[in-house]
Design an enzyme around this catalytic site. Structure first.
Site, PDB file in Angstrom:
ATOM      1  N   ASP A  65      70.789  10.109  24.258  1.00 31.32           N
ATOM      2  CA  ASP A  65      69.638  10.749  24.879  1.00 31.32           C
ATOM      3  C   ASP A  65      69.584  10.261  26.340  1.00 31.32           C
ATOM      4  O   ASP A  65      70.323   9.355  26.745  1.00 31.32           O
ATOM      5  CB  ASP A  65      68.338  10.449  24.114  1.00 31.32           C
ATOM      6  CG  ASP A  65      67.300  11.554  24.349  1.00 31.32           C
ATOM      7  OD1 ASP A  65      67.434  12.291  25.351  1.00 31.32           O
ATOM      8  OD2 ASP A  65      66.348  11.679  23.556  1.00 31.32           O
TER       9      ASP A  65
HETATM   10  C1  BGC Z   1      64.673  14.095  25.297  1.00 32.03           C
HETATM   11  C2  BGC Z   1      65.706  14.962  24.601  1.00 32.03           C
HETATM   12  C3  BGC Z   1      66.274  15.970  25.561  1.00 32.03           C
HETATM   13  C4  BGC Z   1      66.824  15.261  26.765  1.00 32.03           C
HETATM   14  C5  BGC Z   1      67.463  16.183  27.782  1.00 32.03           C
HETATM   15  C6  BGC Z   1      65.161  13.547  26.617  1.00 32.03           C
HETATM   16  O1  BGC Z   1      64.134  12.945  27.333  1.00 32.03           O
HETATM   17  O2  BGC Z   1      64.320  13.034  24.431  1.00 32.03           O
HETATM   18  O3  BGC Z   1      65.141  15.567  23.481  1.00 32.03           O
HETATM   19  O4  BGC Z   1      67.258  16.730  24.919  1.00 32.03           O
HETATM   20  O5  BGC Z   1      65.768  14.553  27.409  1.00 32.03           O
HETATM   21  O6  BGC Z   1      66.547  16.968  28.427  1.00 32.03           O
END
Ligand code: BGC
Length: 715
Positions: free
Chosen positions: A261
């Site tokens: 993530d």
């Molecule tokens: C979130 C994810 C997301 C990623 C990319 C993160 O802050 O937890 O769910 O896919 O950002 O945008």
């Protein structure tokens, strides 16, 4: 494409850079040709950027084509970028948030929504979506409830596979997108409902409840997996070799790329799990993590770790190969732009066909919680009031991607379209702030409007911005202003219907006795207003069922239907020494699986083909369902099982199957479920996944709160 030959032609530095993912802005330089801000912060060199393997968050077809073109000019190996994006509940045409999808209990519409959104997103240049999000959640305070299909492992698993099938179809087809299931694992169990918080749970609980929805995605052929931010029992997921390598790759056979993530590699230091970026890179590669999103631990340290003999180049090769193979499956070597097409993107956005799908989903997702007979409103009304700040606001929810709130149909617009000759008056009533105090001037104005109308539609709940990532709430009550408004408006006009917009179960206890009719519409998306108007005026029937328990009091959280009985359950009259509260019952306000309809259904007694079964056979349970009303509707039959005595205590009920049944007015049908050994299995005390002999209770009803059961013996 011979990806192994391609790998052999890459230098170690290029391979390492291929494991990086940055936001698309980093790759396409500023007009002046300088490396842009984010890349500067990560100290990325031109060479590192040139060999980067993927980007996230492109702004549509034109941007995606420009990004890919620029990259191919720079990359010495001419390897196309994988372009990823959070396409969560639609690209431009938005369907309800995932909690609403969970409420449909309809895998077909969920699959069609995902397919529709893949068509739009692929035309917008997306190759991979960071979806489905399948984190099971039992805590209404967590902001990301809205992205989840709720509290039940079976329902979440079915929705997970439906979304994977819808997004991916055949990956070779350029109108599909690769799905990336997230956040592996158990992110929804963040302690206290606080986002990014730690998770501490037994392996039994993890496997029994939290893992099945990710596993369902893997079994459905998901192309990628995103590791979660949280720790599980002290180990952050991206560095969790047991979770990623042993379970995901080893036990489940997943061999696609695993991505972190956002900047989760770098956060290993904040967790106190690594001393810095170099150690983070080592830990993550040992856990077989392939792609690092938005930090620079791999790109700045892996070459050195190889030189020191700490990491083998073959480990890096495996990661690069997994990425190249996915690119190959998606056909990127033949066509790096895949389906990106500004004209097609424009033509699909908000097109009639897509609007029809999201409208259907929004209608199916709404859950009717109470109806004293006010609903449906008559088509002959000439004076209607719509009250609340959300009355004329597009409710599209967080993670709306390229959706625009102003493009979404509001309740006012939907009601207006259905009742062109009626006088429709709006009043705000409250402002929509969290924890706001009543504004009596606004309430007075709303009451005035309510009194003049034949019926009132009162729009309450949460704003789209009040749920989502980093939007946890300690207080999930309605604000005092909303409670006061509901009371005054309902006093002024008995024909009041409340529409609740929400990204989580919010506490409705303070208003439930006051309102004559109320339903939850979640954050319904682009066609929300039309769907809501259709439901209110009886052009569509309610069929949604709650995918999460709605607590009576926020102090009951976490509250869920599949709890363990304990040694001192509440039975009958309240005793002091029982597992409960002295100031509140254990009962929810609305249980999991609950939802009313304009039809009424009579559900017969389950009939079994046998009362005993062995591991070799199965038992069929049949049940008659009759629509006793004069309105056609859909019943959702839910089959729950309780394993009465086992080597580990089992929940009082567990959903094992469900079926939706369309019944005309007065129609009766028989629905059958086959009970197999598989449905009786669990992770036993011996660590095996198996069924234990003994007594099982079988419940079939249209809600989880049924007490009627029949007994089945497994021999
Ligand atoms: C979130 C994810 C997301 C990623 C990319 C993160 O802050 O937890 O769910 O896919 O950002 O945008």
């Amino acid at each position: 494409m011979d990806v192994k030959a391609l790998l052999n032609q890459m230098t170690l530095e290029q391979k390492v850079a291929h494991l990086s993912q940055f936001i698309a802005r980093c790759i396409v330089h500023d007009e002046g040709g300088d490396i842009t801000g984010p890349s500067r912060n990560l100290s990325l060199t031109d060479e590192e950027l040139a060999s980067c393997g993927s980007v996230l968050n492109v702004a549509g077809a034109e941007h995606s084509i420009a990004t890919q073109k620029r990259h191919l000019e720079m990359d010495p190996n001419k390897i196309p970028l994988l372009i990823m994006h959070d396409v969560i509940h639609g690209w431009r045409t938005l369907y309800p948030i995932q909690l609403g999808l969970g409420a449909t209990w309809d895998t077909d519409i969920v699959e069609r929504c995902s397919r529709m959104s893949a068509r739009e997103a692929s035309a917008g240049g997306v190759h991979v979506t960071f979806a489905p999000m399948v984190d099971l959640v039992r805590d209404a305070r967590w902001g990301r409830n809205m992205e989840s299909c709720g509290e039940d492992p079976y329902l979440c698993a079915r929705m997970s596979e439906a979304q994977v099938k819808g997004f991916q179809g055949d990956l070779g087809d350029k109108t599909s997108v690769c799905a990336c299931v997230k956040h592996f694992a158990a992110y929804g169990a963040a302690e206290g409902g606080r986002d990014y918080n730690s998770v501490d749970m037994s392996e039994h609980t993890l496997r029994e409840y939290y893992l099945p929805a990710y596993k369902a995605a893997v079994d459905a052929g998901v192309g990628m997996v995103m590791a979660s931010f949280n720790t599980i029992n002290g180990v952050p997921s991206i560095a969790n070799k047991w979770l990623l390598d042993d379970i995901l790759r080893g036990e489940w056979g997943f061999n696609g790329p695993i991505i972190s993530d956002y900047s989760a590699f770098r956060e290993l230091k904040n967790h106190g799990f690594s001393t810095g970026n170099k150690e983070s890179a080592r830990l993550a590669i040992e856990a077989t993590a392939d792609i690092e999103m938005m930090s620079n631990c791999y790109v700045k340290n892996l070459c050195e770790l190889v030189a020191e003999g700490v990491v083998k180049e073959s480990q890096i090769d495996e990661c690069v190969l997994r990425i190249l193979e996915l690119k190959n499956k998606l056909g990127l070597f033949e066509n790096p732009y895949r389906n990106a097409d500004p004209e097609l993107e424009k033509a699909l956005a908000l097109c009639e066909e897509h609007r029809a799908i999201v409208r259907e989903a929004a209608e199916k997702s709404a859950v009717l919680l109470k109806n004293d007979g006010v609903l449906p409103l008559s088509a002959d009304l000439t004076k209607i009031a719509i009250i609340g700040p959300y009355a004329n606001m597009g409710m599209i929810g967080a993670w709306a991607c390229h959706g625009i709130a102003d493009e979404a149909v509001t309740v006012y617009e939907g009601v207006r379209a259905l009742n062109p000759n009626a006088t429709i008056t709006l009043a705000e009533g409250f402002k929509g702030d969290l924890n706001e105090e009543p504004d009596y001037k606004m309430i007075k104005e709303a009451v005035k409007v309510a009194k003049k109308a034949q019926a009132v539609i009162l729009c309450i709940g949460e704003l789209s911005e009040q749920s989502g990532e980093a939007r946890s709430r300690a207080d999930i009550n309605m604000s005092k202003a909303q409670i006061e408004l509901v009371k005054e408006v309902c006093k002024a006009n008995k024909n009041t219907v409340c529409v609740v917009f929400n990204g989580r179960p919010i506490i409705l206890t303070d208003i439930i006795d006051t309102v004559p009719a109320i339903f939850t519409a979640w954050q319904p998306g682009t066609e929300g207003g039309n769907a809501i108007a259709n439901l209110i005026f009886g052009k569509a029937n309610f069929e949604g069922k709650l995918p999460m328990t709605f607590p009576r009091h926020q102090g009951q959280v976490p509250l869920y239907y599949n709890y363990l009985n304990t040694g001192r359950p509440v039975v009958g009259a309240k005793d002091r020494f029982y597992s409960g509260y002295i100031d509140e019952t254990n009962d929810p306000l609305f249980p999991f699986g609950y939802g009313l309809s304009y039809s009424s259904f009579e559900i017969g007694k389950p009939e079994f083909s046998a009362n005993e079964m062995t591991r070799e056979d199965s038992v069929t349970v049949s049940i008659k369902v009759k629509n006793t009303s004069d309105v056609a509707g859909k019943a959702t039959l839910q089959l729950y099982i309780r394993d009465l005595y086992a080597s580990l205590t089992r929940p009082v009920k567990e959903l094992k199957a469900f079926k939706k049944l369309s019944l005309d007015a007065g129609e009766e049908q028989t629905v059958s479920f086959e009970i197999t050994e598989e449905m009786l299995k669990f992770h036993t005390a011996s660590g095996k996944y198996e069924a234990e002999n003994g007594e099982f209770r079988i419940f079939v009803s249209d809600c989880s709160n049924t007490e009627e059961y029949a007994t089945l013996i497994l021999k």
